[in-house]
Motif scaffolding. Sequence first.
Motif, PDB file in Angstrom:
ATOM      1  N   THR A  75      38.165  39.773  29.982  1.00 54.45           N
ATOM      2  CA  THR A  75      37.334  40.172  31.117  1.00 54.45           C
ATOM      3  C   THR A  75      37.722  39.386  32.360  1.00 54.45           C
ATOM      4  O   THR A  75      37.622  38.170  32.388  1.00 54.45           O
ATOM      5  N   ASP A  76      38.148  40.097  33.387  1.00 52.59           N
ATOM      6  CA  ASP A  76      38.421  39.479  34.674  1.00 52.59           C
ATOM      7  C   ASP A  76      37.175  39.456  35.542  1.00 52.59           C
ATOM      8  O   ASP A  76      37.148  38.787  36.570  1.00 52.59           O
ATOM      9  N   VAL A  77      36.164  40.216  35.160  1.00 56.08           N
ATOM     10  CA  VAL A  77      34.931  40.310  35.939  1.00 56.08           C
ATOM     11  C   VAL A  77      33.741  40.266  34.988  1.00 56.08           C
ATOM     12  O   VAL A  77      33.750  40.927  33.948  1.00 56.08           O
ATOM     13  N   TYR A 201      42.408  45.477  46.471  1.00 54.21           N
ATOM     14  CA  TYR A 201      41.516  44.585  47.215  1.00 54.21           C
ATOM     15  C   TYR A 201      40.626  43.771  46.283  1.00 54.21           C
ATOM     16  O   TYR A 201      40.534  42.539  46.410  1.00 54.21           O
ATOM     17  N   VAL A 202      39.963  44.429  45.329  1.00 49.69           N
ATOM     18  CA  VAL A 202      39.013  43.704  44.485  1.00 49.69           C
ATOM     19  C   VAL A 202      39.708  42.831  43.445  1.00 49.69           C
ATOM     20  O   VAL A 202      39.077  41.966  42.834  1.00 49.69           O
ATOM     21  N   ARG A 203      41.018  43.024  43.239  1.00 47.85           N
ATOM     22  CA  ARG A 203      41.772  42.174  42.315  1.00 47.85           C
ATOM     23  C   ARG A 203      42.329  40.933  42.995  1.00 47.85           C
ATOM     24  O   ARG A 203      42.730  39.978  42.318  1.00 47.85           O
ATOM     25  N   SER A 204      42.368  40.909  44.313  1.00 44.71           N
ATOM     26  CA  SER A 204      43.064  39.850  45.038  1.00 44.71           C
ATOM     27  C   SER A 204      42.333  38.517  44.938  1.00 44.71           C
ATOM     28  O   SER A 204      41.144  38.420  45.238  1.00 44.71           O
ATOM     29  N   ARG A 205      43.063  37.472  44.526  1.00 43.28           N
ATOM     30  CA  ARG A 205      42.470  36.133  44.429  1.00 43.28           C
ATOM     31  C   ARG A 205      43.319  35.064  45.119  1.00 43.28           C
ATOM     32  O   ARG A 205      42.995  33.882  45.060  1.00 43.28           O
ATOM     33  N   LYS A 206      44.417  35.471  45.776  1.00 43.47           N
ATOM     34  CA  LYS A 206      45.300  34.494  46.412  1.00 43.47           C
ATOM     35  C   LYS A 206      45.420  34.706  47.917  1.00 43.47           C
ATOM     36  O   LYS A 206      46.280  34.117  48.559  1.00 43.47           O
ATOM     37  N   ASP A 212      39.238  32.458  42.489  1.00 49.66           N
ATOM     38  CA  ASP A 212      38.393  33.505  41.920  1.00 49.66           C
ATOM     39  C   ASP A 212      37.096  33.673  42.700  1.00 49.66           C
ATOM     40  O   ASP A 212      36.496  34.746  42.694  1.00 49.66           O
ATOM     41  N   PHE A 213      36.661  32.627  43.400  1.00 46.50           N
ATOM     42  CA  PHE A 213      35.437  32.734  44.193  1.00 46.50           C
ATOM     43  C   PHE A 213      35.622  33.734  45.338  1.00 46.50           C
ATOM     44  O   PHE A 213      34.715  34.494  45.671  1.00 46.50           O
ATOM     45  N   GLY A 214      36.805  33.731  45.951  1.00 46.84           N
ATOM     46  CA  GLY A 214      37.085  34.696  47.001  1.00 46.84           C
ATOM     47  C   GLY A 214      37.145  36.112  46.464  1.00 46.84           C
ATOM     48  O   GLY A 214      36.684  37.058  47.116  1.00 46.84           O
ATOM     49  N   ARG A 215      37.719  36.267  45.282  1.00 44.46           N
ATOM     50  CA  ARG A 215      37.778  37.598  44.682  1.00 44.46           C
ATOM     51  C   ARG A 215      36.367  38.110  44.382  1.00 44.46           C
ATOM     52  O   ARG A 215      36.062  39.280  44.614  1.00 44.46           O
TER      53      ARG A 215
END
Length: 346
Positions: A75-77, A201-206, A212-215
């Motif tokens: 789970t990524d989310v 967009y919703v996968r972006s974390r860098k 991961d907080f930004g994602r």
Amino acid sequence: MKFPRPRPARRPLLAATALAALTALAPGALALAPTGLPAPEKGLNLLVVGIDSRKNVTPEEKERFHLGGHECDCTDVMMLVHVSAANDRVEIVSMPRDSLTTLPAGHVDRRTGQTHPAHPAKINNAWAEGGSSLAVETVESRTGLPVHRYLEIDFRRFMDTVDRVDGGVPICTEQPLKDPSTAIDLQPGTKWVAGGEALQYVRSRKADGKMDFGRIQKQQQFVVNTLRRLHDGILDDPAALKAFAATLRGTGAVERGISTAELLTLAAHLRDLPPERMEFATVPVRGFNPDIEGVGSTLAWDEEGAAEVFGRLAEDRPLPAAEAVAPSEIPVGAYKPSKGSSLICP
């Protein structure tokens, strides 16, 4: 692709619970049964998860939307959605994928068939080892809350569901965002996107240095703006709304999976919920744990702060204010609840 700006919304926002799943990046589906949506005295809890899966994504889509790479099969989310008993509030609390937890003894690893003793793991590994049932059990143990319904969605279903929103969904940023991993390259302002670009967009974390907080923040923003867009047609078209819900939930069966009929019931219950009655947060985080052999780098929850957050939801009360929780050692991971109205793109 350029989309026209929507007409002004004619009603407040639709059911946040059903659509929080739009930001979950997971395979699987929702069960056709059970048929009766629970009405707990202290509110309804829906666990929304997203798993890194590229099943049924075409080679062309993988190349165009930068969906290559190794699937983590995890789970990524993870979002815990609480709907108040009076249907007059919705709280959505995201749990970072690298949160440290303990998986219980006696569960059977679905990948190997082996029975495991209790062991430390990242929370996203619960689904990897034991599927939806272990994911639910782990979240219930970690939060102290019952999970009444469960929803999971993969890349394919995410794109297809977003594509059912006629005209696309706005995403917005105040600063340039560029992430080589997902190939997003956004300038300040608002952009309208369909399913594939929305997934990038919703996968972006860098893109913004917030990991991961930004994602998580991008995912929460996307939920609110998708809800806003639904008021431009789908809410007034029962057939389109049913098709939207059916696409979102898929055809598979999982334990405690929410059905299309139950999603539509939630939509009806929360049809007139204004965005300021929706609140988004990330579970309070203290900092990083020392590396654990076989697990790696993990996040430590602020146990007192998390207990305050989930304790309030257990009592069907709003989330605590930011000042009620101790500061995090990770500045970008600070607990800071946001009203849905503050996340709407201009």
